[in-house]
Design a protein around this motif. Structure first.
Motif, PDB file in Angstrom:
ATOM      1  N   ASP A  92       3.074  13.151   1.109  1.00 25.22           N
ATOM      2  CA  ASP A  92       4.444  12.647   1.312  1.00 25.22           C
ATOM      3  C   ASP A  92       5.212  12.547   0.006  1.00 25.22           C
ATOM      4  OD1 ASP A  92       3.855  12.411   4.012  1.00 25.22           O
ATOM      5  OD2 ASP A  92       3.241  10.314   3.836  1.00 25.22           O
ATOM      6  N   VAL A  93       5.050  13.541  -0.873  1.00 29.45           N
ATOM      7  CA  VAL A  93       5.712  13.468  -2.183  1.00 29.45           C
ATOM      8  C   VAL A  93       7.225  13.427  -2.004  1.00 29.45           C
ATOM      9  CG1 VAL A  93       3.851  14.554  -3.474  1.00 29.45           C
ATOM     10  CG2 VAL A  93       5.581  15.987  -2.402  1.00 29.45           C
ATOM     11  N   GLY A  94       7.855  12.541  -2.780  1.00 28.85           N
ATOM     12  CA  GLY A  94       9.297  12.402  -2.733  1.00 28.85           C
ATOM     13  C   GLY A  94       9.825  11.512  -1.633  1.00 28.85           C
ATOM     14  N   PRO A 116       6.381   9.241  -5.641  1.00 33.96           N
ATOM     15  CA  PRO A 116       7.120  10.121  -6.559  1.00 33.96           C
ATOM     16  C   PRO A 116       6.935  11.590  -6.213  1.00 33.96           C
ATOM     17  CG  PRO A 116       5.170   9.205  -7.636  1.00 33.96           C
ATOM     18  CD  PRO A 116       5.289   8.526  -6.298  1.00 33.96           C
ATOM     19  N   GLU A 117       7.836  12.428  -6.712  1.00 34.32           N
ATOM     20  CA  GLU A 117       7.696  13.870  -6.535  1.00 34.32           C
ATOM     21  C   GLU A 117       6.404  14.359  -7.198  1.00 34.32           C
ATOM     22  OE1 GLU A 117       9.518  15.785  -4.768  1.00 34.32           O
ATOM     23  OE2 GLU A 117      11.412  14.710  -4.473  1.00 34.32           O
ATOM     24  N   GLU A 118       5.999  15.552  -6.837  1.00 35.63           N
ATOM     25  CA  GLU A 118       4.727  16.088  -7.335  1.00 35.63           C
ATOM     26  C   GLU A 118       4.665  16.106  -8.853  1.00 35.63           C
ATOM     27  OE1 GLU A 118       2.106  20.243  -7.181  1.00 35.63           O
ATOM     28  OE2 GLU A 118       3.602  19.831  -5.628  1.00 35.63           O
ATOM     29  N   ASN A 119       5.693  16.604  -9.504  1.00 36.58           N
ATOM     30  CA  ASN A 119       5.673  16.698 -10.972  1.00 36.58           C
ATOM     31  C   ASN A 119       5.561  15.326 -11.626  1.00 36.58           C
ATOM     32  OD1 ASN A 119       5.811  19.476 -10.960  1.00 36.58           O
ATOM     33  ND2 ASN A 119       8.050  19.543 -11.160  1.00 36.58           N
ATOM     34  N   GLU A 138       0.808  -1.223   0.000  1.00 36.09           N
ATOM     35  CA  GLU A 138       0.000   0.000   0.000  1.00 36.09           C
ATOM     36  C   GLU A 138       0.838   1.267   0.000  1.00 36.09           C
ATOM     37  OE1 GLU A 138      -0.091  -1.432   4.405  1.00 36.09           O
ATOM     38  OE2 GLU A 138       0.099  -2.292   2.391  1.00 36.09           O
ATOM     39  N   ASP A 139       2.145   1.153   0.262  1.00 39.76           N
ATOM     40  CA  ASP A 139       3.032   2.313   0.264  1.00 39.76           C
ATOM     41  C   ASP A 139       3.650   2.589  -1.110  1.00 39.76           C
ATOM     42  OD1 ASP A 139       2.701   2.765   3.043  1.00 39.76           O
ATOM     43  OD2 ASP A 139       4.164   1.193   3.484  1.00 39.76           O
ATOM     44  N   ASP A 140       3.424   1.695  -2.062  1.00 43.37           N
ATOM     45  CA  ASP A 140       4.007   1.860  -3.399  1.00 43.37           C
ATOM     46  C   ASP A 140       3.110   2.784  -4.226  1.00 43.37           C
ATOM     47  OD1 ASP A 140       5.270   1.707  -5.825  1.00 43.37           O
ATOM     48  OD2 ASP A 140       5.267  -0.484  -5.938  1.00 43.37           O
ATOM     49  N   ALA A 141       3.199   4.078  -3.919  1.00 46.65           N
ATOM     50  CA  ALA A 141       2.332   5.059  -4.570  1.00 46.65           C
ATOM     51  C   ALA A 141       2.549   5.112  -6.074  1.00 46.65           C
ATOM     52  CB  ALA A 141       2.565   6.440  -3.953  1.00 46.65           C
TER      53      ALA A 141
END
Length: 399
Positions: A198-200, A205-208, A174-177
């Motif tokens: 929690d981006v990054g 992954p980062e927001e972009n 479930e943490d593998d966004a």
């Protein structure tokens, strides 16, 4: 002498256990001043009226209030109602409960319980769209898309959180966004409103990058939530916000406005639709025993539910289903006789409990939910309603 020493040690140990128990009890039993919780009676009544019994709904709206139990519902009924107006909770024809346990046992998490609701299959902790053996299970959105329904998710949480992910992905972690976002982007989902979180960090992954993944499927709306027109009016859309931007009615955006936009979009499409609306506020607040956040979250839930009811009554072909994936916090509204009839909120834990949770239904097909006992039965019934050519009563269907 040795026996006396043994008895003394046992006595001391017993006293220590008692003191620890008392300390634990007083530290998890949290209250807010009774003056902050105003009692507001509602005397209005609504008679039962199954006017749509035996009819198949064209549309289905599923509202899941993460972490909301009967204690939360009791608090809403006792403190936030108009005396002369029928409560939104009284508007449901079917009022019942379900046992939200997992295949593991009496307790559950959001991933397991939401998967049971989304697929009709009981599963273990942390399993998203998978059975207890780790095998992918078709969810109701996938079934609906195959039958030419539009599907959508509106959440005030992050879009890969356990509950929305159960309707859009199949994964054990479930943490593998990143993987969940990629599955969402390759799904048949038509609408996605929610947050990033929690981006990054870790597998997030980062927001972009997150937005680039989602752009592979969705047209991204800006903060105005203005729907695309012309040739883009039927294309999949998404509105993605930063962490904790969507909270209560004071936040912008809020669950009410997002749901209003989602209903506007779904109404302009040529197909029937299945829409998931999730509020995560009860769970987040209850994990922290944050009583004031619970009260604000309940206002947001009730306002959004009222909007959904207005839509369903005007539309006349929409089944509205309200439930929770589990209860969090063991909340109770208790008497304060010095300031009666006002009350206090008390908590028994900061974790999930094994309490049964509300299950409410209204509109065409509501009668099918009058005899539900387990969370996975909800998914089974929803699948049968979506796939049937003409509605039959639950007793006429084969399980």
């Amino acid at each position: 002498m040795k026996n006396w020493k043994k008895i003394s040690l046992l006595t001391i140990a017993g006293l220590l256990v008692l003191l620890i128990g008392i300390f634990y009890l007083f530290n998890i039993s949290v209250s807010i001043p009774s003056s902050d919780i105003q009692f507001s009676p509602s005397n209005a009544k609504r008679p039962l009226n199954f006017t749509n019994e035996g009819k198949k709904p064209k549309n289905i709206i599923i509202f899941i209030a993460d972490g909301m139990g009967f204690g939360h519902l009791s608090l809403a009924l006792q403190t936030q109602q108009s005396e002369k107006k029928v409560s939104v909770w009284q508007q449901f024809d079917v009022k019942g409960w379900h046992d939200a346990r997992s295949a593991y046992g009496s307790l559950t998490d959001s991933e397991a319980s939401a998967t049971a609701i989304a697929t009709g299959t009981s599963t273990n902790f942390g399993h998203i769209g998978l059975d207890k053996d780790g095998n992918p299970v078709q969810n109701i959105f996938e079934l609906a898309s195959d039958l030419h329904y539009n599907t959508g998710i509106v959440t005030d949480s992050y879009v890969w959180d356990g509950t929305p992910a159960a309707f859009s992905a199949h994964i054990r972690n479930e943490d593998d966004a990143r993987s969940i976002l990629q599955q969402i982007a390759t799904s048949e989902l038509d609408l996605l409103f929610g947050e990033l979180e929690d981006v990054g960090e870790g597998d997030v992954p980062e927001e972009n990058e997150s937005l680039d993944i989602l752009r592979k499927r969705f047209i991204m709306l800006d903060r105005s939530l203005e729907l695309p027109g012309g040739g883009n009016s039927s294309k999949p859309i998404a509105a993605i916000f930063r962490e904790d931007e969507i909270q209560d009615m004071q936040s912008s955006p809020n669950l009410f406005n997002l749901t209003k936009t989602a209903l506007s979009y779904m109404s302009t499409q040529d197909n029937p639709f299945v829409l998931l609306v999730e509020s995560e506020e009860m769970d987040a607040a209850s994990h922290e025993n944050d009583s004031k956040r619970v009260l604000n979250g309940l206002k947001s839930i009730q306002k959004t539910l009222s909007l959904i009811f207005d839509f369903s009554k005007t539309n006349g072909e929409t089944l509205v289903l309200f439930t929770a994936d589990h209860e969090t916090g063991g909340l109770s509204a208790v008497s304060d006789f010095d300031r009666y009839p006002n009350m206090q909120i008390r908590w028994s834990t900061k974790n999930h409990t094994a309490a049964v949770v509300p299950l409410l239904a209204d509109g065409p097909g509501a009668e099918n939910f009058a005899d539900i006992h387990r969370n996975w039965e909800i998914g089974m019934v929803l699948k049968k309603i979506i796939s049937q050519d003409s509605a039959n009563g639950k007793n006429d269907q084969e399980y």
